[in-house]
Design an enzyme around this catalytic site. Structure first.
Site, PDB file in Angstrom:
ATOM      1  N   ILE A  13       0.846  -1.205   0.000  1.00  0.00           N
ATOM      2  CA  ILE A  13       0.000   0.000   0.000  1.00  0.00           C
ATOM      3  C   ILE A  13       0.877   1.248   0.000  1.00  0.00           C
ATOM      4  O   ILE A  13       0.580   2.242  -0.666  1.00  0.00           O
ATOM      5  CB  ILE A  13      -0.966   0.001   1.206  1.00  0.00           C
ATOM      6  CG1 ILE A  13      -1.741  -1.313   1.271  1.00  0.00           C
ATOM      7  CG2 ILE A  13      -1.931   1.177   1.118  1.00  0.00           C
ATOM      8  CD1 ILE A  13      -2.569  -1.493   2.534  1.00  0.00           C
ATOM      9  N   ASN A 100       6.779  -4.331  16.877  1.00  0.00           N
ATOM     10  CA  ASN A 100       6.772  -3.734  15.526  1.00  0.00           C
ATOM     11  C   ASN A 100       5.635  -2.744  15.318  1.00  0.00           C
ATOM     12  O   ASN A 100       5.782  -1.778  14.575  1.00  0.00           O
ATOM     13  CB  ASN A 100       6.633  -4.823  14.456  1.00  0.00           C
ATOM     14  CG  ASN A 100       7.937  -5.556  14.237  1.00  0.00           C
ATOM     15  OD1 ASN A 100       8.944  -5.255  14.871  1.00  0.00           O
ATOM     16  ND2 ASN A 100       7.927  -6.521  13.341  1.00  0.00           N
ATOM     17  N   SER A 125      -7.488  -0.769  10.241  1.00  0.00           N
ATOM     18  CA  SER A 125      -8.054  -1.904   9.518  1.00  0.00           C
ATOM     19  C   SER A 125      -9.478  -2.174   9.986  1.00  0.00           C
ATOM     20  O   SER A 125      -9.822  -1.925  11.149  1.00  0.00           O
ATOM     21  CB  SER A 125      -7.179  -3.123   9.810  1.00  0.00           C
ATOM     22  OG  SER A 125      -7.836  -4.297   9.425  1.00  0.00           O
ATOM     23  N   TYR A 150      -2.439  -9.229  16.155  1.00  0.00           N
ATOM     24  CA  TYR A 150      -2.379  -8.243  15.067  1.00  0.00           C
ATOM     25  C   TYR A 150      -3.552  -7.263  15.170  1.00  0.00           C
ATOM     26  O   TYR A 150      -3.375  -6.044  15.163  1.00  0.00           O
ATOM     27  CB  TYR A 150      -2.402  -8.942  13.700  1.00  0.00           C
ATOM     28  CG  TYR A 150      -2.817  -8.036  12.574  1.00  0.00           C
ATOM     29  CD1 TYR A 150      -1.931  -7.098  12.057  1.00  0.00           C
ATOM     30  CD2 TYR A 150      -4.120  -8.069  12.058  1.00  0.00           C
ATOM     31  CE1 TYR A 150      -2.330  -6.223  11.051  1.00  0.00           C
ATOM     32  CE2 TYR A 150      -4.519  -7.205  11.055  1.00  0.00           C
ATOM     33  CZ  TYR A 150      -3.625  -6.283  10.556  1.00  0.00           C
ATOM     34  OH  TYR A 150      -4.034  -5.418   9.576  1.00  0.00           O
ATOM     35  N   LYS A 154      -3.868  -2.948  16.103  1.00  0.00           N
ATOM     36  CA  LYS A 154      -4.567  -1.877  15.369  1.00  0.00           C
ATOM     37  C   LYS A 154      -5.509  -1.129  16.317  1.00  0.00           C
ATOM     38  O   LYS A 154      -5.600   0.092  16.279  1.00  0.00           O
ATOM     39  CB  LYS A 154      -5.338  -2.449  14.173  1.00  0.00           C
ATOM     40  CG  LYS A 154      -4.450  -2.992  13.077  1.00  0.00           C
ATOM     41  CD  LYS A 154      -3.634  -1.881  12.393  1.00  0.00           C
ATOM     42  CE  LYS A 154      -2.610  -2.407  11.419  1.00  0.00           C
ATOM     43  NZ  LYS A 154      -1.632  -1.400  10.960  1.00  0.00           N
ATOM     44  N   PHE A 178     -10.584  -1.900   4.333  1.00  0.00           N
ATOM     45  CA  PHE A 178     -11.182  -3.216   4.197  1.00  0.00           C
ATOM     46  C   PHE A 178     -10.123  -4.097   3.499  1.00  0.00           C
ATOM     47  O   PHE A 178      -8.987  -4.086   3.946  1.00  0.00           O
ATOM     48  CB  PHE A 178     -12.576  -3.101   3.566  1.00  0.00           C
ATOM     49  CG  PHE A 178     -13.563  -2.669   4.654  1.00  0.00           C
ATOM     50  CD1 PHE A 178     -13.482  -1.409   5.232  1.00  0.00           C
ATOM     51  CD2 PHE A 178     -14.475  -3.560   5.183  1.00  0.00           C
ATOM     52  CE1 PHE A 178     -14.304  -1.039   6.309  1.00  0.00           C
ATOM     53  CE2 PHE A 178     -15.309  -3.199   6.245  1.00  0.00           C
ATOM     54  CZ  PHE A 178     -15.221  -1.938   6.804  1.00  0.00           C
TER      55      PHE A 178
HETATM   56  C1  UD1 Z   1      -7.001 -10.281   6.981  1.00  0.00           C
HETATM   57  C2  UD1 Z   1      -7.180  -9.433   8.217  1.00  0.00           C
HETATM   58  C3  UD1 Z   1      -7.135  -7.972   7.877  1.00  0.00           C
HETATM   59  C4  UD1 Z   1      -5.868  -7.659   7.152  1.00  0.00           C
HETATM   60  C5  UD1 Z   1      -5.818  -8.504   5.903  1.00  0.00           C
HETATM   61  C6  UD1 Z   1      -4.596  -8.225   5.095  1.00  0.00           C
HETATM   62  C7  UD1 Z   1      -8.623 -10.119  10.052  1.00  0.00           C
HETATM   63  C8  UD1 Z   1      -9.995 -10.499  10.461  1.00  0.00           C
HETATM   64  N1  UD1 Z   1      -8.476  -9.775   8.778  1.00  0.00           N
HETATM   65  O1  UD1 Z   1      -8.172 -10.118   6.202  1.00  0.00           O
HETATM   66  O2  UD1 Z   1      -7.213  -7.204   9.023  1.00  0.00           O
HETATM   67  O3  UD1 Z   1      -5.857  -6.302   6.817  1.00  0.00           O
HETATM   68  O4  UD1 Z   1      -5.846  -9.877   6.287  1.00  0.00           O
HETATM   69  O5  UD1 Z   1      -3.465  -8.728   5.694  1.00  0.00           O
HETATM   70  O6  UD1 Z   1      -7.738 -10.106  10.842  1.00  0.00           O
HETATM   71  N2  UD1 Z   1      -9.330 -17.169   1.714  1.00  0.00           N
HETATM   72  C9  UD1 Z   1      -9.470 -18.417   1.115  1.00  0.00           C
HETATM   73  N3  UD1 Z   1      -8.332 -19.066   0.730  1.00  0.00           N
HETATM   74  C10 UD1 Z   1      -7.085 -18.537   0.889  1.00  0.00           C
HETATM   75  C11 UD1 Z   1      -6.955 -17.263   1.502  1.00  0.00           C
HETATM   76  C12 UD1 Z   1      -8.105 -16.610   1.911  1.00  0.00           C
HETATM   77  O7  UD1 Z   1     -10.569 -18.918   0.944  1.00  0.00           O
HETATM   78  O8  UD1 Z   1      -6.101 -19.204   0.521  1.00  0.00           O
HETATM   79  C13 UD1 Z   1     -10.548 -16.441   2.120  1.00  0.00           C
HETATM   80  C14 UD1 Z   1     -10.588 -16.148   3.607  1.00  0.00           C
HETATM   81  O9  UD1 Z   1     -11.177 -17.167   4.298  1.00  0.00           O
HETATM   82  C15 UD1 Z   1     -11.433 -14.848   3.596  1.00  0.00           C
HETATM   83  C16 UD1 Z   1     -11.087 -14.187   2.270  1.00  0.00           C
HETATM   84  O10 UD1 Z   1     -10.551 -15.214   1.458  1.00  0.00           O
HETATM   85  O11 UD1 Z   1     -12.784 -15.165   3.605  1.00  0.00           O
HETATM   86  C17 UD1 Z   1     -10.072 -13.071   2.410  1.00  0.00           C
HETATM   87  O12 UD1 Z   1      -8.972 -13.534   3.130  1.00  0.00           O
HETATM   88  P1  UD1 Z   1      -7.633 -12.681   3.332  1.00  0.00           P
HETATM   89  O13 UD1 Z   1      -7.186 -12.165   2.017  1.00  0.00           O
HETATM   90  O14 UD1 Z   1      -6.680 -13.502   4.111  1.00  0.00           O
HETATM   91  O15 UD1 Z   1      -8.094 -11.419   4.154  1.00  0.00           O
HETATM   92  P2  UD1 Z   1      -8.901 -11.342   5.544  1.00  0.00           P
HETATM   93  O16 UD1 Z   1      -8.731 -12.558   6.339  1.00  0.00           O
HETATM   94  O17 UD1 Z   1     -10.277 -10.896   5.233  1.00  0.00           O
END
Ligand code: UD1
Length: 338
Positions: A13, A100, A125, A150, A154, A178
């Site tokens: 970012i 950190n 976040s 984490y 925040k 988001f």
């Molecule tokens: C997480 C953090 C957010 C942080 C972001 C970026 C939480 C609740 N959320 O977001 O604060 O800013 O990471 O680092 O702490 N998914 C799959 N398969 C995968 C990877 C992800 O199905 O291999 C799904 C996850 O279950 C989720 C969605 O994709 O439903 C997004 O996941 P991800 O990109 O990891 O972001 P968040 O978990 O939403």
């Protein structure tokens, strides 16, 4: 020309925000410890904007180095990205996250105060809301107990900033992102996950590229239209632009309170399957994926109410999920060539 310090300015970012700052006539000075990126990103930024930003390799955990930096550089504002952000890792290494993400914030604020730097944009976040009771999520939604260290950093950082702004000249805008995705349209900069990606989009692009055999979709039994979890995927270039608007607001003294919070999202919820389908459609590639169990700590759904950002901040997302999936794939292909 106003001079802005961008911490973590060579990461995902941060680098996109540096490009937008330069496009808007700001002079930029980046500090980064290069723990999660490479120096090549500096060349990428320069290639896009034709302006070489100033760069100082600096670890914010080194209090003395931070002091020296502020003694040597006069800045008008700070955009603070530098932080660790792997949710899972934070559970196993909480102290790393407190050092950190919190220790460094304290050092930064101490030196800002000592050197009369009064404007800061903070990377917060949507994780501060946890699983919100009502969707879309407004800034008034209660801050729930965090699911991970984490997330807690925040929340704590927002509180620290609020406390400090109460008793000093500090003005703060905390942007609650988001899910940031996509990359610059030039495919010169983008997201550079180190090791196996934890986040959805880099996993998608690496699977499409054949680096990963199969994408695991974490759960299809959520209470959502297609059973997969829903998020608000915001294009990183739109997100970067929100920082410019926010910084101008502080520099022009247009902020209404000493600390302000804004949701930065599209307002649109997309499921994991929506993301996969969009990626496949716009890039004309097939993605190998399978449904597996839910990932621990994941929430069902989160998407932003962006009314406040639209009306008060004067910012609105313009790019679509399609744009983000196109640019993410372009970037991944470029990475492979490299
Ligand atoms: C997480 C953090 C957010 C942080 C972001 C970026 C939480 C609740 N959320 O977001 O604060 O800013 O990471 O680092 O702490 N998914 C799959 N398969 C995968 C990877 C992800 O199905 O291999 C799904 C996850 O279950 C989720 C969605 O994709 O439903 C997004 O996941 P991800 O990109 O990891 O972001 P968040 O978990 O939403």
């Amino acid at each position: 020309m106003k001079k802005i310090l961008v911490t973590g300015g060579l990461v995902f970012i941060g680098s996109h925000t540096v490009v937008e700052l330069q496009k808007n006539g700001f002079e930029v000075i980046i500090i980064d410890d290069l723990s999660n990126t490479t120096i090549n990103v500096l060349d990428g930024i320069t290639e896009i904007t034709k302006i070489q930003p100033k760069f100082v390799k600096l670890d914010l955990k080194n209090k003395q180095a931070v002091q020296t930096f502020f003694k040597n550089h006069k800045v008008d504002g700070v955009i603070h990205f530098a932080a660790s952000k792997a949710v899972g890792e934070s559970v196993h290494k909480p102290l790393k996250y407190y050092e950190n993400n919190i220790g460094t914030l304290v050092y930064l604020l101490q030196e800002m105060e000592a050197n009369k730097v009064t404007n800061i944009i903070f990377s917060s976040s949507c994780t501060v809301y946890g699983q919100a009771d009502t969707l879309p999520i407004t800034e008034k939604a209660p801050i729930k107990p965090a699911e991970s260290p984490y997330g807690r950093t925040k929340q704590m950082a927002e509180e620290i900033l609020a406390d400090v702004s109460k008793v000093s000249n500090l003005n703060v805008i905390a942007l609650r992102y988001f899910n940031p995705v996509g990359g610059h349209e030039s495919a010169i900069i983008g997201e550079l996950p180190i090791g196996v990606p934890q986040n959805l989009i880099p996993y998608v692009t690496q699977t499409a590229a054949g680096i990963r055999a199969c994408l695991s979709v974490f759960g299809d039994d959520y209470d959502t239209p297609d059973g997969t979890a829903v998020r608000d995927y915001i294009h990183v270039v739109d997100l970067a632009k929100a920082h410019i608007v926010a910084m101008k607001r502080l520099l022009e003294n247009k902020n209404k309170t000493k600390i302000e919070f804004f949701n930065i999202g599209t307002g649109q919820g997309s499921s994991v399957l929506d993301v996969i389908n969009t990626f496949e459609k716009v890039n004309n590639v097939k993605l190998n994926y399978k449904i597996v169990a839910r990932r621990e700590g994941d929430i069902t759904a989160a998407y932003a109410d962006t009314t406040l950002a639209n009306t008060e901040l004067g910012w609105k997302s313009e790019l679509t999920l399609e744009d983000a999936m196109r640019s993410a794939w372009l970037w991944q292909q470029k990475l492979i060539k490299k």
